[in-house]
Scaffold this motif. Structure first.
Motif, PDB file in Angstrom:
ATOM      1  N   LEU A   2    -103.101 -56.742  20.730  1.00  0.00           N
ATOM      2  CA  LEU A   2    -101.997 -56.571  19.782  1.00  0.00           C
ATOM      3  C   LEU A   2    -101.379 -57.822  19.421  1.00  0.00           C
ATOM      4  CD1 LEU A   2    -100.637 -52.834  20.937  1.00  0.00           C
ATOM      5  CD2 LEU A   2    -102.151 -53.347  18.690  1.00  0.00           C
ATOM      6  N   SER A   3    -100.645 -57.917  18.271  1.00  0.00           N
ATOM      7  CA  SER A   3     -99.742 -58.992  18.032  1.00  0.00           C
ATOM      8  C   SER A   3     -98.263 -58.507  18.256  1.00  0.00           C
ATOM      9  CB  SER A   3    -100.006 -59.461  16.695  1.00  0.00           C
ATOM     10  OG  SER A   3     -99.029 -60.458  16.418  1.00  0.00           O
ATOM     11  N   ALA A   4     -97.676 -59.353  19.089  1.00  0.00           N
ATOM     12  CA  ALA A   4     -96.181 -58.938  18.950  1.00  0.00           C
ATOM     13  C   ALA A   4     -95.258 -60.146  18.719  1.00  0.00           C
ATOM     14  CB  ALA A   4     -95.780 -58.522  20.438  1.00  0.00           C
ATOM     15  N   HIS A   5     -94.038 -60.029  18.220  1.00  0.00           N
ATOM     16  CA  HIS A   5     -93.231 -60.969  17.907  1.00  0.00           C
ATOM     17  C   HIS A   5     -91.666 -60.487  18.180  1.00  0.00           C
ATOM     18  CE1 HIS A   5     -92.017 -64.934  16.218  1.00  0.00           C
ATOM     19  NE2 HIS A   5     -90.976 -64.219  15.538  1.00  0.00           N
ATOM     20  N   PHE A   6     -90.772 -61.036  19.033  1.00  0.00           N
ATOM     21  CA  PHE A   6     -89.438 -60.597  19.006  1.00  0.00           C
ATOM     22  C   PHE A   6     -88.524 -61.314  17.879  1.00  0.00           C
ATOM     23  CE2 PHE A   6     -84.917 -61.575  20.848  1.00  0.00           C
ATOM     24  CZ  PHE A   6     -84.825 -60.130  20.916  1.00  0.00           C
ATOM     25  N   VAL A   7     -87.809 -60.556  17.268  1.00  0.00           N
ATOM     26  CA  VAL A   7     -86.557 -61.067  16.254  1.00  0.00           C
ATOM     27  C   VAL A   7     -85.362 -60.558  16.917  1.00  0.00           C
ATOM     28  CG1 VAL A   7     -87.930 -61.614  14.237  1.00  0.00           C
ATOM     29  CG2 VAL A   7     -87.002 -59.091  14.928  1.00  0.00           C
ATOM     30  N   ALA A   8     -84.238 -61.216  16.628  1.00  0.00           N
ATOM     31  CA  ALA A   8     -83.022 -60.882  17.203  1.00  0.00           C
ATOM     32  C   ALA A   8     -82.098 -59.942  16.379  1.00  0.00           C
ATOM     33  CB  ALA A   8     -82.309 -62.275  17.493  1.00  0.00           C
ATOM     34  N   SER A   9     -82.547 -59.866  15.089  1.00  0.00           N
ATOM     35  CA  SER A   9     -81.682 -58.883  14.281  1.00  0.00           C
ATOM     36  C   SER A   9     -82.250 -58.254  13.349  1.00  0.00           C
ATOM     37  CB  SER A   9     -80.397 -59.818  13.787  1.00  0.00           C
ATOM     38  OG  SER A   9     -81.144 -60.729  12.676  1.00  0.00           O
ATOM     39  N   PRO A  10     -81.856 -57.270  12.600  1.00  0.00           N
ATOM     40  CA  PRO A  10     -82.633 -56.421  11.797  1.00  0.00           C
ATOM     41  C   PRO A  10     -82.704 -57.397  10.581  1.00  0.00           C
ATOM     42  CG  PRO A  10     -80.896 -54.931  12.648  1.00  0.00           C
ATOM     43  CD  PRO A  10     -80.681 -56.433  13.155  1.00  0.00           C
TER      44      PRO A  10
END
Length: 75
Positions: free
Chosen positions: A29-37
């Motif tokens: 799978l691919s995953a990416h963290f973002v800090a806000s909506p």
């Protein structure tokens, strides 16, 4: 971010960054963290192409972001 529930103590060894790393390392799978909506909407607008599925999961107010996501990726 990952938050402890009212019934749990926070575990500082469990982080969003570590979760993304584990998912990516597994290779399926691919995953990416973002800090806000707002950052999530920007990221998805730049990255999502049909036919992809966007799945959100959260114990908080992520559902408030759904309309913004749909508008961003439909444009």
């Amino acid at each position: 971010p990952i938050y402890a529930s009212a019934r749990e103590a926070a575990d500082p060894t469990v982080t969003s960054a570590k979760l993304v790393e584990a998912i990516t390392k597994a290779g399926h799978l691919s995953a990416h963290f973002v800090a806000s909506p707002a950052d999530l909407v920007k990221y998805l607008k730049a990255k999502v192409q049909a036919p992809q599925v966007i799945f959100t999961l959260g114990a908080g107010d992520i559902y408030f972001t759904h309309d913004s996501i749909i508008t961003a990726v439909s444009a």
